[in-house]
Design a protein around this motif. Sequence first.
Motif, mmCIF file in Angstrom:
data_model
loop_
_atom_site.group_PDB
_atom_site.id
_atom_site.type_symbol
_atom_site.label_atom_id
_atom_site.label_comp_id
_atom_site.label_asym_id
_atom_site.label_seq_id
_atom_site.Cartn_x
_atom_site.Cartn_y
_atom_site.Cartn_z
ATOM 1 N N UNK A 95 -10.243 -8.011 18.839
ATOM 2 C CA UNK A 95 -9.749 -6.637 18.784
ATOM 3 C C UNK A 95 -8.393 -6.590 18.099
ATOM 4 N N UNK A 96 -7.504 -7.509 18.468
ATOM 5 C CA UNK A 96 -6.192 -7.545 17.835
ATOM 6 C C UNK A 96 -6.300 -7.838 16.344
ATOM 7 N N UNK A 97 -7.164 -8.760 15.967
ATOM 8 C CA UNK A 97 -7.351 -9.075 14.550
ATOM 9 C C UNK A 97 -7.917 -7.877 13.796
ATOM 10 N N UNK A 98 -8.842 -7.157 14.404
ATOM 11 C CA UNK A 98 -9.396 -5.963 13.770
ATOM 12 C C UNK A 98 -8.358 -4.876 13.585
ATOM 13 N N UNK A 99 -7.533 -4.666 14.603
ATOM 14 C CA UNK A 99 -6.478 -3.653 14.504
ATOM 15 C C UNK A 99 -5.458 -4.036 13.441
ATOM 16 N N UNK A 100 -5.056 -5.300 13.410
ATOM 17 C CA UNK A 100 -4.100 -5.747 12.392
ATOM 18 C C UNK A 100 -4.686 -5.641 10.987
ATOM 19 N N UNK A 101 -5.958 -5.955 10.848
ATOM 20 C CA UNK A 101 -6.607 -5.845 9.546
ATOM 21 C C UNK A 101 -6.643 -4.391 9.085
ATOM 22 N N UNK A 102 -6.956 -3.497 9.992
ATOM 23 C CA UNK A 102 -6.966 -2.076 9.647
ATOM 24 C C UNK A 102 -5.565 -1.606 9.271
ATOM 25 N N UNK A 103 -4.557 -2.074 10.006
ATOM 26 C CA UNK A 103 -3.184 -1.668 9.693
ATOM 27 C C UNK A 103 -2.770 -2.129 8.295
ATOM 28 N N UNK A 104 -3.125 -3.347 7.930
ATOM 29 C CA UNK A 104 -2.707 -3.872 6.638
ATOM 30 C C UNK A 104 -3.547 -3.347 5.470
ATOM 31 N N UNK A 105 -4.798 -3.036 5.722
ATOM 32 C CA UNK A 105 -5.665 -2.577 4.629
ATOM 33 C C UNK A 105 -5.869 -1.071 4.610
ATOM 34 N N UNK A 106 -5.209 -0.336 5.495
ATOM 35 C CA UNK A 106 -5.400 1.118 5.562
ATOM 36 C C UNK A 106 -5.053 1.834 4.259
ATOM 37 N N UNK A 107 -3.949 1.516 3.590
ATOM 38 C CA UNK A 107 -3.679 2.222 2.325
ATOM 39 C C UNK A 107 -4.765 1.979 1.269
ATOM 40 N N UNK A 108 -5.232 0.746 1.172
ATOM 41 C CA UNK A 108 -6.287 0.434 0.225
ATOM 42 C C UNK A 108 -7.582 1.148 0.600
ATOM 43 N N UNK A 109 -7.903 1.160 1.899
ATOM 44 C CA UNK A 109 -9.119 1.825 2.364
ATOM 45 C C UNK A 109 -9.058 3.325 2.090
ATOM 46 N N UNK A 110 -7.911 3.932 2.367
ATOM 47 C CA UNK A 110 -7.769 5.366 2.144
ATOM 48 C C UNK A 110 -7.874 5.698 0.659
ATOM 49 N N UNK A 111 -7.258 4.888 -0.179
ATOM 50 C CA UNK A 111 -7.327 5.115 -1.617
ATOM 51 C C UNK A 111 -8.755 4.982 -2.128
ATOM 52 N N UNK A 112 -9.463 3.970 -1.664
ATOM 53 C CA UNK A 112 -10.845 3.768 -2.096
ATOM 54 C C UNK A 112 -11.730 4.915 -1.612
#
Length: 89
Positions: free
Chosen positions: A55-72
């Motif tokens: 869960x922590x790894x998933x949350x951290x991954x979302x935090x770090x990749x959120x700008x890229x995900x939103x842009x895509x």
Amino acid sequence: MTLIEFLTILQIALSLIIKLAGPVLFVSMAVGLMVGVFQSVTQIQEATLTFVPKILAGILTIMFTAPWMLDMYLSAVGELFATYIMVSR
């Protein structure tokens, strides 16, 4: 809307889902594998031990990749609207 347009939109949507969910799933899988190896080596057989690190790894991954995900996401949705929704009017 023709069948080909519908299938094209469906294909774009499914590939977008895979691209956006892929990094989170891959990191969670890798962390689960590492915790599983740790449990095997130390012979700790606690079933709930894998949940918190994943869960922590998933949350951290979302935090770090959120700008890229939103842009895509925004570019794909904008392209869909520009190509299929505005043309059909």
